[in-house]
Enzyme design. Structure first.
Site, short mmCIF file in Angstrom:
data_model
loop_
_atom_site.label_atom_id
_atom_site.label_comp_id
_atom_site.label_asym_id
_atom_site.label_seq_id
_atom_site.Cartn_x
_atom_site.Cartn_y
_atom_site.Cartn_z
N GLU A 42 0.83 -1.21 0.00
CA GLU A 42 0.00 0.00 0.00
C GLU A 42 0.86 1.25 0.00
O GLU A 42 0.51 2.26 -0.61
CB GLU A 42 -0.97 0.00 1.19
N HIS A 63 1.74 2.24 -3.48
CA HIS A 63 0.70 3.07 -4.11
C HIS A 63 0.79 4.49 -3.58
O HIS A 63 0.66 5.46 -4.33
CB HIS A 63 -0.70 2.53 -3.78
ZN ZN Z 1 -2.48 -2.76 -5.05
#
Ligand code: ZN
Length: 708
Positions: free
Chosen positions: A497, A500
């Site tokens: 995460e 991202h």
């Molecule tokens: Zn992802």
């Protein structure tokens, strides 16, 4: 693993590539209508949501109509047309993102109601914008008019994306076809919803009650607790098995009782079909047929040969043929090893488990037994080495070493829960981004892990707006003043995460629609996230993350070796399974125009015959519950998982060549990939970073698949 930009915002954004003139903000006490650097969480109440959204939508409609009229009267420029549209969109996004986030992380009946009340309004608005001919003509005039030659590459890209998205929404079709397009769209959204509902109803319709624990021998304690709790809630004695994943999965993976496994497996793979215990009750066959026929018709209305061609216009992959070549090539390389893995499993099952022929309901069970025998390592064993504060500190060190940015916590920033922390990213002493870190599960918080944007980096009339991310996980909260101890899976999820998040926060783009992960092709968006996971598997990375909670010892070499060895257990079989789904999905949307349910079955059988090493049974109706493709955004796009994995593995291989903390390679990755967002084609960005086209070799090597 999921990252979620709120689906709705994604839809809005893809349709509303627009911006604003500064709107007069009416005097108001609604915090969602005020301008804040960060959302004023302490003041936001559920009762603010609907009035704020209504006000913003009506002001947005007015502003859009006005801008479209102006563009028709005077040739538009970036500053008179595109920039003001962007501001309109950003104002709505900034009001909605905290609402969406609070609904997901601080859910209450009031917030849920307010949120749901707005969904229909927002989606109507998205449709209205997507079909707004005046707006479309404004963008076209910007491209065809005198202003075009003054636009820079990022601005031109934004204009072209906008025009593309309008065309994909059917804006320039003749009136009768436009009307048909609208009918197809609304019918498709209804059918997708029915497809999901049938799967849900079929899942919930079946259960099996068990009186004695002996029948469940082999099932782990934690799963038994779940089965028992389910029975209790329903007022029955003993244990209740359902088809929900936490119930179904441990039973087929661990129950020694073969007949029980067969029964549960059969119920699961026949959901929403003409087979199995509820045959015909929730059958999705007719819905699948209609969805496929309508998708094909829509693609052809828009001038594409097939739905797969339509789906790929917004993706990194260039054509269905290219994707098929990619999948077939991977299949050819992984298949021999998958066959060996299956032969090993069969032999083990025969010799050690007394299973003469491996049936589909034996595969997960025998695999778990073999995994234990080969690599005895459990997530529980690793927990003491991953205290959350150490992991976070290690994550920050990894990022600092790679990109030269610094982290500082701001304890004064407005937050929505005591567990949540806010950090700033700085470079050369200057703030460049911020993020909320919300790690622990709690009541009212949606499960899973995701990254969402709170603020997007963009140039405004008042200056540069810095990007801010929401990073959300659901780890077990700390108890008794001890730090939370994470599993290795959880550590990897956090890194994923955060990858991202870095894509969102390190962007250098100044136009919202191509900033961060906006405008990045669907099949390339998992590159930065999967890339970051690699630091959780290497000694050099783990040394920063792993310190025993009591002794402060690093992860012992022997434990690391077992962890690395277990990573690729049955990896070729796993890869072949993903290839099977991907090939089925792509060929379904490319080779068949209006197939019957039996055509669909025949295609799936053909794909399985070619690439599956697992035992098959004629009553399996997997396709009838394949929600990714029939009820989600993955139609003719399921291959994206493997596609992005090739990119992330190959990007990682550049670091393997120079050192996983090599600052020069880190800066190049940042400059060519992370900073670019959607400003250029993902394929070009990859070549700019790697110096060549992507290769599948690193993925095969990292998955432990020998060159074939
Ligand atoms: Zn992802």
């Amino acid at each position: 693993t999921a990252h979620t930009v709120s689906l709705l915002l994604r839809v809005l954004r893809s349709l509303t590539v627009f911006k604003t003139m500064p709107i007069e903000v009416p005097m108001s006490t609604n915090p969602l209508l005020e301008t804040h650097a960060l959302p004023p969480f302490a003041e936001i109440r559920a009762e603010h949501v609907e009035p704020a959204v209504e006000t913003l939508l009506s002001e947005s409609r007015e502003a859009i109509d006005r801008l479209a009229e102006q563009a028709a009267a005077t040739p538009p420029t970036w500053d008179t047309f595109a920039a003001p549209l962007e501001a309109v969109n950003d104002r709505l996004t900034k009001a909605w993102s905290p609402v969406s986030h609070l609904n997901g992380t601080m859910n209450s009946p009031e917030m849920r109601e307010a949120y749901q009340a707005c969904l229909g309004k927002l989606s109507d608005f998205g449709t209205w914008v997507g079909q707004h001919e005046g707006l479309f003509r404004g963008w076209q005039a910007l491209k065809d008019g005198p202003a075009w030659k003054h636009l820079d590459a990022a601005q031109r890209r934004t204009v072209e994306n906008a025009l593309r998205d309008f065309r994909l929404a059917g804006v320039d079709l003749p009136a009768d076809q436009k009307a048909r397009y609208g009918e197809i769209q609304s019918r498709l959204s209804l059918l997708s919803n029915q497809f999901s509902n049938n799967v849900l109803d079929a899942t919930q319709a079946w259960h099996k009650d068990i009186d004695s624990q002996e029948t469940l021998a082999g099932v782990p304690e934690s799963a038994l607790d779940t089965l028992k709790a389910t029975a209790e809630v329903k007022g029955v004695a003993g244990y209740r098995i359902t088809l929900d994943f936490p119930s179904f999965f441990p039973v087929v993976s661990y129950a020694d009782n073969r007949e029980l496994r067969r029964e549960v497996y059969t119920a699961f793979v026949t959901r929403a079909s003409d087979e199995g215990p509820d045959a015909g009750k929730f059958d999705n066959a007719a819905i699948m047929e209609e969805i496929l026929a309508l998708r094909n018709e829509m693609a052809q209305l828009l001038g594409f040969a097939t739905y797969a061609d339509y789906s790929l216009t917004t993706k990194m992959a260039e054509s269905p043929e290219q994707v098929l070549d990619f999948l077939n090539d991977l299949a050819r390389r992984a298949l021999p090893q998958a066959k060996e893995e299956f032969a090993e499993l069969s032999a083990y099952a025969r010799e050690e488990l007394g299973l003469e022929t491996l049936e589909p309901w034996d595969v997960a069970y025998a695999s778990e037994k073999l995994r234990e025998a080969r690599h005895s390592i459990s997530q529980e064993q690793l927990r003491p080495y991953f205290p959350a504060p150490q992991v976070i500190d290690g994550l920050f060190q990894v990022v600092e070493r790679l990109y030269g940015v610094r982290f500082e916590e701001d304890t004064q920033a407005p937050r929505y829960h005591d567990d949540v922390r806010y950090f700033r990213l700085t470079e050369n002493g200057q703030p460049i981004a911020g993020f909320y870190l919300d790690l622990y599960a709690r009541e009212g918080k949606r499960g899973g892990a995701w990254m969402a944007d709170c603020r997007v980096r963009r140039q405004t009339e008042q200056g540069l707006q810095l990007p801010v991310a929401f990073l959300t996980c659901n780890f077990t909260a700390p108890v008794n003043g001890r730090p939370a101890l994470l599993t290795h899976d959880e550590v990897t999820t956090l890194f994923h995460e955060f990858g991202h998040g870095l894509h969102h926060m390190l962007t250098q783009q100044q136009i919202a629609d191509i900033s961060g992960i906006n405008g990045v092709a669907w099949d390339a968006v998992e590159l930065p996230s999967q890339f970051m996971e690699n630091y959780c598997w290497e000694r050099e990375g783990l040394d920063l993350l792993a310190k025993h909670v009591d002794s402060g010892e690093p992860l012992p070499a022997e434990l690391l070796e077992r962890l690395q060895a277990a990573k690729n257990f049955q990896s070729a079989m796993g890869m072949m399974r993903q290839i099977e789904f991907s090939l089925f999905d792509l060929r379904l949307h490319h080779e068949l125009s209006a197939p019957s349910a039996s055509d669909v079955q025949a295609l799936l059988d053909e794909v399985r015959e070619a690439v599956s090493v697992l035992p098959k049974v004629p009553f399996n109706r997997f396709q009838n519950s394949f929600g990714h493709v029939f009820a989600g955004g993955y139609a003719a796009g399921y291959y994206s998982y493997k596609w992005a994995e090739v990119l992330s593995a190959d990007a990682w291989s550049a670091f393997e060549e120079t050192g996983i903390f090599d600052p020069e390679t880190g800066q190049r990755f940042r400059r060519e990939i992370l900073e670019q967002g959607g400003a250029r084609d993902a394929a070009d960005l990859f070549v700019a970073f790697r110096g060549r086209e992507p290769s599948v070799e690193p993925l095969l090597r990292h998955s432990g698949i020998r060159a074939a």
